[in-house]
Design a protein around this motif. Structure first.
Motif, PDB file in Angstrom:
ATOM      1  N   TYR A  96       0.641 -15.301   5.512  1.00  0.00           N
ATOM      2  CA  TYR A  96       0.345 -16.558   4.826  1.00  0.00           C
ATOM      3  C   TYR A  96       1.642 -17.217   4.363  1.00  0.00           C
ATOM      4  O   TYR A  96       1.848 -18.421   4.537  1.00  0.00           O
ATOM      5  CB  TYR A  96      -0.570 -16.294   3.637  1.00  0.00           C
ATOM      6  N   GLN A  97       2.529 -16.439   3.790  1.00  0.00           N
ATOM      7  CA  GLN A  97       3.790 -16.976   3.293  1.00  0.00           C
ATOM      8  C   GLN A  97       4.665 -17.496   4.426  1.00  0.00           C
ATOM      9  O   GLN A  97       5.350 -18.515   4.279  1.00  0.00           O
ATOM     10  CB  GLN A  97       4.512 -15.896   2.486  1.00  0.00           C
ATOM     11  N   ASP A  98       4.610 -16.823   5.585  1.00  0.00           N
ATOM     12  CA  ASP A  98       5.398 -17.289   6.728  1.00  0.00           C
ATOM     13  C   ASP A  98       4.915 -18.655   7.208  1.00  0.00           C
ATOM     14  O   ASP A  98       5.725 -19.524   7.559  1.00  0.00           O
ATOM     15  CB  ASP A  98       5.311 -16.277   7.874  1.00  0.00           C
ATOM     16  N   ILE A  99       3.600 -18.847   7.239  1.00  0.00           N
ATOM     17  CA  ILE A  99       3.054 -20.143   7.635  1.00  0.00           C
ATOM     18  C   ILE A  99       3.504 -21.233   6.664  1.00  0.00           C
ATOM     19  O   ILE A  99       3.849 -22.355   7.067  1.00  0.00           O
ATOM     20  CB  ILE A  99       1.519 -20.079   7.698  1.00  0.00           C
ATOM     21  N   SER A 100       3.544 -20.914   5.372  1.00  0.00           N
ATOM     22  CA  SER A 100       3.882 -21.891   4.341  1.00  0.00           C
ATOM     23  C   SER A 100       5.362 -22.221   4.293  1.00  0.00           C
ATOM     24  O   SER A 100       5.749 -23.340   3.917  1.00  0.00           O
ATOM     25  CB  SER A 100       3.427 -21.388   2.967  1.00  0.00           C
ATOM     26  N   THR A 101       6.217 -21.265   4.650  1.00  0.00           N
ATOM     27  CA  THR A 101       7.659 -21.459   4.492  1.00  0.00           C
ATOM     28  C   THR A 101       8.367 -21.785   5.799  1.00  0.00           C
ATOM     29  O   THR A 101       9.565 -22.074   5.794  1.00  0.00           O
ATOM     30  CB  THR A 101       8.304 -20.207   3.874  1.00  0.00           C
ATOM     31  N   LEU A 102       7.660 -21.766   6.919  1.00  0.00           N
ATOM     32  CA  LEU A 102       8.263 -22.051   8.208  1.00  0.00           C
ATOM     33  C   LEU A 102       8.880 -23.451   8.223  1.00  0.00           C
ATOM     34  O   LEU A 102       8.285 -24.414   7.741  1.00  0.00           O
ATOM     35  CB  LEU A 102       7.188 -21.955   9.300  1.00  0.00           C
ATOM     36  N   ASP A 103      10.096 -23.555   8.771  1.00  0.00           N
ATOM     37  CA  ASP A 103      10.750 -24.857   8.923  1.00  0.00           C
ATOM     38  C   ASP A 103      10.037 -25.624  10.034  1.00  0.00           C
ATOM     39  O   ASP A 103      10.163 -25.297  11.212  1.00  0.00           O
ATOM     40  CB  ASP A 103      12.227 -24.666   9.260  1.00  0.00           C
ATOM     41  N   ARG A 104       9.291 -26.637   9.671  1.00  0.00           N
ATOM     42  CA  ARG A 104       8.534 -27.425  10.634  1.00  0.00           C
ATOM     43  C   ARG A 104       9.164 -28.785  10.900  1.00  0.00           C
ATOM     44  O   ARG A 104       8.605 -29.593  11.646  1.00  0.00           O
ATOM     45  CB  ARG A 104       7.095 -27.607  10.128  1.00  0.00           C
ATOM     46  N   LEU A 105      10.328 -29.021  10.298  1.00  0.00           N
ATOM     47  CA  LEU A 105      10.992 -30.312  10.460  1.00  0.00           C
ATOM     48  C   LEU A 105      12.444 -30.127  10.919  1.00  0.00           C
ATOM     49  O   LEU A 105      13.374 -30.703  10.335  1.00  0.00           O
ATOM     50  CB  LEU A 105      10.959 -31.084   9.132  1.00  0.00           C
ATOM     51  N   PRO A 106      12.678 -29.323  11.943  1.00  0.00           N
ATOM     52  CA  PRO A 106      14.059 -29.049  12.343  1.00  0.00           C
ATOM     53  C   PRO A 106      14.820 -30.295  12.803  1.00  0.00           C
ATOM     54  O   PRO A 106      16.045 -30.366  12.654  1.00  0.00           O
ATOM     55  CB  PRO A 106      13.903 -28.034  13.487  1.00  0.00           C
ATOM     56  N   GLY A 107      14.103 -31.271  13.346  1.00  0.00           N
ATOM     57  CA  GLY A 107      14.767 -32.482  13.807  1.00  0.00           C
ATOM     58  C   GLY A 107      14.733 -33.619  12.806  1.00  0.00           C
ATOM     59  O   GLY A 107      15.193 -34.733  13.094  1.00  0.00           O
ATOM     60  N   LYS A 108      14.192 -33.339  11.605  1.00  0.00           N
ATOM     61  CA  LYS A 108      14.070 -34.385  10.577  1.00  0.00           C
ATOM     62  C   LYS A 108      14.661 -33.925   9.249  1.00  0.00           C
ATOM     63  O   LYS A 108      14.156 -34.256   8.178  1.00  0.00           O
ATOM     64  CB  LYS A 108      12.602 -34.775  10.397  1.00  0.00           C
ATOM     65  N   GLY A 109      15.692 -33.133   9.345  1.00  0.00           N
ATOM     66  CA  GLY A 109      16.369 -32.695   8.124  1.00  0.00           C
ATOM     67  C   GLY A 109      15.894 -31.362   7.603  1.00  0.00           C
ATOM     68  O   GLY A 109      16.391 -30.880   6.586  1.00  0.00           O
TER      69      GLY A 109
END
Length: 285
Positions: A96-109
């Protein structure tokens, strides 16, 4: 026990018809991150449903004909005590924590869900199936496990054809504030209206009444489940072509001592509000 109840118990699926307690959460996505925020929400809901099967079921909807990129979650459980399971996930579940903390904006800062949603936009209301109208058969519901009698017993519409948050193609969320002195009459009208619609449009519309608790006193919520977005027109048509529906709306419901009148006098003016929702799916933006 009905076939629908047996099927729900077999699958462990909770929804708006068979649960005893619902958390309705809303959150506003930042426009620039709407696609990523939607995908995060889908991933999280999928994990919650897989890990909490039989205890908590969550459904994700997006608002249409309203505020753009506002999301709605319906978190269904039998009892508020089950909410503890979510708290344990937040504190102790690595996946659960991995889903919440994953960097999902690598191309947007860079960033996770905290950048995707507008600060302060999350809000929760507690929806409790309206009590006092319709009761389950003896032994079908354990009151020690279920907070309130599930909404499916409010109506004569067979459970086998009821639409729910798990199956509807669209949901109309209707909210209204009952006048304090007319709250009993208002609740009676709310359930009576829903059941009339359910019987007039079986397989097309299923409506249930809920009461907001731990919130605004005497605030009522209908979840009006539609087979599809297009079926809203059939609901509107009742008011133009169904004599029984018109009779229901025109009936005197306000006592003469309080001025008399039909259903309109039961609500605080200006408080009735409709929000149309459709199930969220990736690729909608």
């Amino acid at each position: 026990m009905t076939a629908a109840v047996e099927a729900d118990r077999a699958t462990g699926e909770l929804h708006s018809a068979n649960c005893g307690f619902t958390v309705h959460r809303t959150g506003q996505l930042e426009y620039a991150f709407a696609e990523e925020g939607g995908q995060f929400s889908v991933d999280l809901v999928r994990y919650l449903n897989n890990s909490q099967s039989g205890v908590i079921s969550t459904y994700l909807y997006r608002e249409v004909f309203g505020v753009r990129d506002r999301l709605h979650w319906f978190v269904h459980m039998k009892s508020p005590h089950n909410y503890q399971r979510l708290l344990q996930l937040v504190d102790h579940d690595r996946d659960y924590q991995d889903i919440s903390t994953l960097d999902r904006l690598p191309g947007k800062g860079g960033g996770n869900w905290e950048r995707m949603f507008t600060p302060g936009s999350f809000q929760e209301n507690i929806l409790c199936p309206q009590h006092g109208f319709g009761h389950p058969p003896e032994g079908e519901i354990d009151p020690a496990e279920v907070f309130a009698d599930p909404a499916q017993y409010q109506t004569a519409q067979p459970a086998e054809i009821q639409l729910t948050t798990a199956t509807a193609g669209a949901v109309l969320l209707r909210t209204g504030k009952a006048r304090y002195e007319l709250r009993e009459q208002c609740r009676y009208f709310g359930v009576q209206w829903a059941d009339y619609v359910n019987q007039a449009l079986p397989g097309v519309v299923t409506a249930f009444l809920y009461e907001e608790i731990f919130g605004r006193q005497d605030t009522l919520h209908w979840l009006i489940h539609l087979r599809s977005l297009e079926d809203y027109a059939q609901l509107e048509e009742l008011g133009r072509s169904d004599a029984g529906y018109r009779e229901l709306l025109d009936a005197t419901r306000v006592p003469a001592a309080l001025g008399g009148g039909n259903w309109g006098g039961l609500f605080v003016p200006g408080t009735l509000q409709d929000t149309l929702l459709v199930p969220y799916s990736t690729g909608t933006h």
